[in-house]
Design an enzyme around this catalytic site. Structure first.
Site, mmCIF file in Angstrom:
data_model
loop_
_atom_site.group_PDB
_atom_site.id
_atom_site.type_symbol
_atom_site.label_atom_id
_atom_site.label_comp_id
_atom_site.label_asym_id
_atom_site.label_seq_id
_atom_site.Cartn_x
_atom_site.Cartn_y
_atom_site.Cartn_z
ATOM 1 N N HIS A 1 0.000 -4.535 -8.634
ATOM 2 C CA HIS A 1 1.264 -4.677 -7.914
ATOM 3 C C HIS A 1 1.408 -3.624 -6.822
ATOM 4 O O HIS A 1 2.478 -3.441 -6.263
ATOM 5 C CB HIS A 1 2.454 -4.630 -8.882
ATOM 6 C CG HIS A 1 2.652 -3.296 -9.525
ATOM 7 N ND1 HIS A 1 1.955 -2.912 -10.648
ATOM 8 C CD2 HIS A 1 3.442 -2.259 -9.195
ATOM 9 C CE1 HIS A 1 2.328 -1.696 -10.974
ATOM 10 N NE2 HIS A 1 3.223 -1.271 -10.117
ATOM 11 N N GLY A 2 0.335 -2.920 -6.512
ATOM 12 C CA GLY A 2 0.364 -1.927 -5.449
ATOM 13 C C GLY A 2 -0.940 -1.161 -5.400
ATOM 14 O O GLY A 2 -1.876 -1.448 -6.149
ATOM 15 N N ALA A 3 -0.986 -0.188 -4.508
ATOM 16 C CA ALA A 3 -2.212 0.576 -4.325
ATOM 17 C C ALA A 3 -2.559 1.422 -5.543
ATOM 18 O O ALA A 3 -3.717 1.612 -5.863
ATOM 19 C CB ALA A 3 -2.084 1.480 -3.092
ATOM 20 N N GLY B 1 0.864 -1.178 0.000
ATOM 21 C CA GLY B 1 0.000 0.000 0.000
ATOM 22 C C GLY B 1 0.897 1.224 0.000
ATOM 23 O O GLY B 1 2.024 1.188 -0.486
ATOM 24 N N SER B 2 0.441 2.306 0.565
ATOM 25 C CA SER B 2 1.292 3.486 0.724
ATOM 26 C C SER B 2 2.218 3.239 1.915
ATOM 27 O O SER B 2 2.162 2.200 2.553
ATOM 28 C CB SER B 2 0.432 4.719 0.984
ATOM 29 O OG SER B 2 -0.154 4.652 2.284
#
Length: 107
Positions: free
Chosen positions: A29-31, A6-7
């Site tokens: 692959h991420g937020a 996430g962040s």
């Protein structure tokens, strides 16, 4: 297996892909960014970023304002949207973060 971050204040997830062919056997692959790097630098102050890091008990070793938590989407919503793509194996909370300074890219 892979890690979906996430962040810098949001949880990260260890996941196992389900091999969904309609998504080309892939998942996020991420937020993902909520605002561009330029917009983040223009609208987020260092004091804003320090306050949210303190609220989440995260030690920041380095990062530019373009990587501030407010510049990213809610990872929980992102994960909820891809339940057909991955199984969550584990969830972890960041305590110490190191990112590229001043919007530079280390890769």
């Amino acid at each position: 297996m892979g890690i979906i971050p996430g962040s810098m204040t949001a949880p990260g997830f260890l996941v196992r892909g389900k091999g969904e062919t309609s998504s080309i056997n892939s998942a996020s692959h991420g937020a993902g960014r909520l605002m561009s790097r330029t917009k983040a630098i223009q609208s987020i102050t260092k004091s804003d970023m320090k306050a949210i890091l303190k609220d989440h008990n995260v030690t920041l070793i380095g990062a530019g304002l373009d990587e501030a938590p407010m510049a990213y989407k809610d990872i929980n919503q992102v994960m909820a949207a891809q339940t057909d793509l991955v199984d969550i194996i584990a969830k972890f909370e960041p305590k110490m973060v190191r990112m590229a300074d001043d919007g530079s890219r280390e890769d």
